[in-house]
Motif scaffolding. Structure first.
Motif, PDB file in Angstrom:
ATOM      1  N   ILE A 154       9.416   7.359   6.199  1.00 42.46           N
ATOM      2  CA  ILE A 154       9.630   5.742   6.209  1.00 42.46           C
ATOM      3  C   ILE A 154      10.805   5.528   7.088  1.00 42.46           C
ATOM      4  O   ILE A 154      11.876   5.852   6.683  1.00 42.46           O
ATOM      5  CB  ILE A 154      10.010   5.258   4.805  1.00 42.46           C
ATOM      6  CG1 ILE A 154       8.913   5.934   3.773  1.00 42.46           C
ATOM      7  CG2 ILE A 154      10.305   3.852   4.876  1.00 42.46           C
ATOM      8  CD1 ILE A 154       7.592   5.005   3.808  1.00 42.46           C
ATOM      9  N   GLU A 170       6.681  -5.326   3.458  1.00 45.16           N
ATOM     10  CA  GLU A 170       5.587  -4.346   4.110  1.00 45.16           C
ATOM     11  C   GLU A 170       6.435  -2.964   3.929  1.00 45.16           C
ATOM     12  O   GLU A 170       5.642  -2.116   3.598  1.00 45.16           O
ATOM     13  CB  GLU A 170       5.565  -4.703   5.416  1.00 45.16           C
ATOM     14  CG  GLU A 170       4.169  -5.664   5.686  1.00 45.16           C
ATOM     15  CD  GLU A 170       4.033  -5.969   6.812  1.00 45.16           C
ATOM     16  OE1 GLU A 170       4.270  -5.216   8.195  1.00 45.16           O
ATOM     17  OE2 GLU A 170       3.758  -7.235   7.399  1.00 45.16           O
ATOM     18  N   THR A 171       7.664  -3.048   4.224  1.00 44.36           N
ATOM     19  CA  THR A 171       8.241  -1.592   4.109  1.00 44.36           C
ATOM     20  C   THR A 171       8.321  -0.986   2.747  1.00 44.36           C
ATOM     21  O   THR A 171       7.908   0.113   2.353  1.00 44.36           O
ATOM     22  CB  THR A 171       9.780  -1.716   4.546  1.00 44.36           C
ATOM     23  OG1 THR A 171       9.910  -2.184   5.857  1.00 44.36           O
ATOM     24  CG2 THR A 171      10.558  -0.341   4.355  1.00 44.36           C
ATOM     25  N   GLU A 173       6.094  -2.047   0.437  1.00 40.25           N
ATOM     26  CA  GLU A 173       4.530  -1.566   0.170  1.00 40.25           C
ATOM     27  C   GLU A 173       4.420  -0.069   0.673  1.00 40.25           C
ATOM     28  O   GLU A 173       3.651   0.722   0.090  1.00 40.25           O
ATOM     29  CB  GLU A 173       3.761  -2.400   0.676  1.00 40.25           C
ATOM     30  CG  GLU A 173       2.217  -2.276   0.111  1.00 40.25           C
ATOM     31  CD  GLU A 173       1.911  -1.865  -1.124  1.00 40.25           C
ATOM     32  OE1 GLU A 173       2.559  -2.112  -2.364  1.00 40.25           O
ATOM     33  OE2 GLU A 173       1.221  -0.940  -1.270  1.00 40.25           O
ATOM     34  N   GLU A 174       4.779   0.065   2.113  1.00 37.70           N
ATOM     35  CA  GLU A 174       4.727   1.468   2.674  1.00 37.70           C
ATOM     36  C   GLU A 174       5.443   2.613   1.588  1.00 37.70           C
ATOM     37  O   GLU A 174       4.711   3.745   1.575  1.00 37.70           O
ATOM     38  CB  GLU A 174       5.431   1.526   3.965  1.00 37.70           C
ATOM     39  CG  GLU A 174       5.069   2.552   4.821  1.00 37.70           C
ATOM     40  CD  GLU A 174       5.898   2.425   6.201  1.00 37.70           C
ATOM     41  OE1 GLU A 174       5.977   3.511   7.006  1.00 37.70           O
ATOM     42  OE2 GLU A 174       6.761   1.408   6.361  1.00 37.70           O
ATOM     43  N   CYS A 175       6.513   2.209   1.151  1.00 42.35           N
ATOM     44  CA  CYS A 175       7.146   3.193   0.251  1.00 42.35           C
ATOM     45  C   CYS A 175       6.318   3.444  -0.941  1.00 42.35           C
ATOM     46  O   CYS A 175       6.182   4.892  -1.436  1.00 42.35           O
ATOM     47  CB  CYS A 175       8.628   2.846  -0.102  1.00 42.35           C
ATOM     48  SG  CYS A 175       9.940   2.605   0.986  1.00 42.35           S
ATOM     49  N   ARG A 177       3.004   3.114  -1.362  1.00 41.38           N
ATOM     50  CA  ARG A 177       1.742   3.917  -1.016  1.00 41.38           C
ATOM     51  C   ARG A 177       2.204   5.262  -0.845  1.00 41.38           C
ATOM     52  O   ARG A 177       1.620   6.415  -1.386  1.00 41.38           O
ATOM     53  CB  ARG A 177       1.177   3.512   0.512  1.00 41.38           C
ATOM     54  CG  ARG A 177       0.440   2.046   0.284  1.00 41.38           C
ATOM     55  CD  ARG A 177      -0.670   2.073   1.848  1.00 41.38           C
ATOM     56  NE  ARG A 177       0.316   2.061   2.815  1.00 41.38           N
ATOM     57  CZ  ARG A 177       0.764   0.956   3.143  1.00 41.38           C
ATOM     58  NH1 ARG A 177       0.496  -0.257   2.488  1.00 41.38           N
ATOM     59  NH2 ARG A 177       1.398   0.687   4.324  1.00 41.38           N
ATOM     60  N   LEU A 178       3.270   5.735  -0.201  1.00 41.47           N
ATOM     61  CA  LEU A 178       3.713   7.070  -0.051  1.00 41.47           C
ATOM     62  C   LEU A 178       3.871   7.714  -1.272  1.00 41.47           C
ATOM     63  O   LEU A 178       3.583   8.725  -1.846  1.00 41.47           O
ATOM     64  CB  LEU A 178       5.033   7.092   0.654  1.00 41.47           C
ATOM     65  CG  LEU A 178       5.500   8.612   1.122  1.00 41.47           C
ATOM     66  CD1 LEU A 178       4.736   9.635   1.526  1.00 41.47           C
ATOM     67  CD2 LEU A 178       6.959   8.378   1.763  1.00 41.47           C
TER      68      LEU A 178
END
Ligand SMILES: Cc1cc2nc3c(=O)[nH]c(=O)nc-3n(C[C@H](O)[C@H](O)[C@H](O)COP(=O)(O)O)c2cc1C
Length: 185
Positions: A154, A170-171, A173-175, A177-178
């Motif tokens: 990330i 968005e960041t 949500e990226e976290c 998902r990971l």
């Protein structure tokens, strides 16, 4: 189910690194994983001086808080390394921690870390993604040396103030998902 160890290498509580690592861990926990967060600034971690006592049997000669972290690392399936960019590299806190992973460079201890997964969470102020290149390359090479797999990154440019990454939906949500993916692996 997997066990995640989040390592916050920023001295700033509620800062961007803390937010990113927490978000990953929370999402993993919602999937049923176990997670623990450690703040390196609250621990005593001396510089590795290369005495190599840890390779010879008696354990690390420093007798500091790494004594408690080595078993936590060994029991975890995934390590999340969180550090902001400080002068195009990692913080001194997380570099001292990384140096002490020399402990795992002998066959007896290597088996306690090889094959584990890792992820990186790296916020920084500048907008150019290349700002984190040296830091990311250092982790990529070090993790490869430790026979760990870098399973996710990330990388967050353009965040300066304490915790301002909270506003980057968005960041976050990226976290998440990971975190969900790492919980399953
Ligand atoms: C000592 C120091 C050095 C820094 N060096 C850089 C740098 O080289 N490039 C950059 O983009 N940001 C740099 N920053 C800004 C931080 O990376 C940024 O504020 C980050 O969001 C801090 O994360 P934290 O809130 O988790 O501490 C530096 C900050 C400090 C305090």
């Amino acid at each position: 189910m997997n066990k995640l160890l989040g390592i916050v290498g920023s001295p700033r509580r509620q800062g961007n690194t803390h937010v990113l690592v927490s978000e990953i861990l929370e999402a993993a926990c919602q999937e049923g994983a176990e997670a623990e967060l450690v703040f390196l600034d609250s621990l005593e971690i001396a510089e590795c001086d290369g005495c190599h006592a840890c390779w010879k049997g008696p354990g690390c000669s420093k007798g500091d808080d790494m004594s408690g972290l080595y078993p936590k690392i060994a029991e975890s399936g995934v390590l999340i390394f969180g550090t902001p960019v400080y002068w195009y590299g990692p913080t001194a806190l997380i570099k001292a921690f990384l140096d002490r992973l020399v402990y795992f460079n002998c066959p007896e201890n290597r088996v306690k870390i090889s094959g584990k997964k890792a992820a990186l969470a790296v916020p920084f102020e500048e907008n150019d993604l290349g700002t984190a290149d040296l830091l990311v390359a250092m982790f990529e090479k070090s993790l490869q040396y430790l026979e760990m797999e870098l399973a996710g990154k990330i990388i967050v440019p353009g965040v300066t103030l304490r915790g301002e990454v909270q506003h980057r939906k968005e960041t976050l949500e990226e976290c998440r998902r990971l975190g969900r993916r790492l919980a399953q692996e």
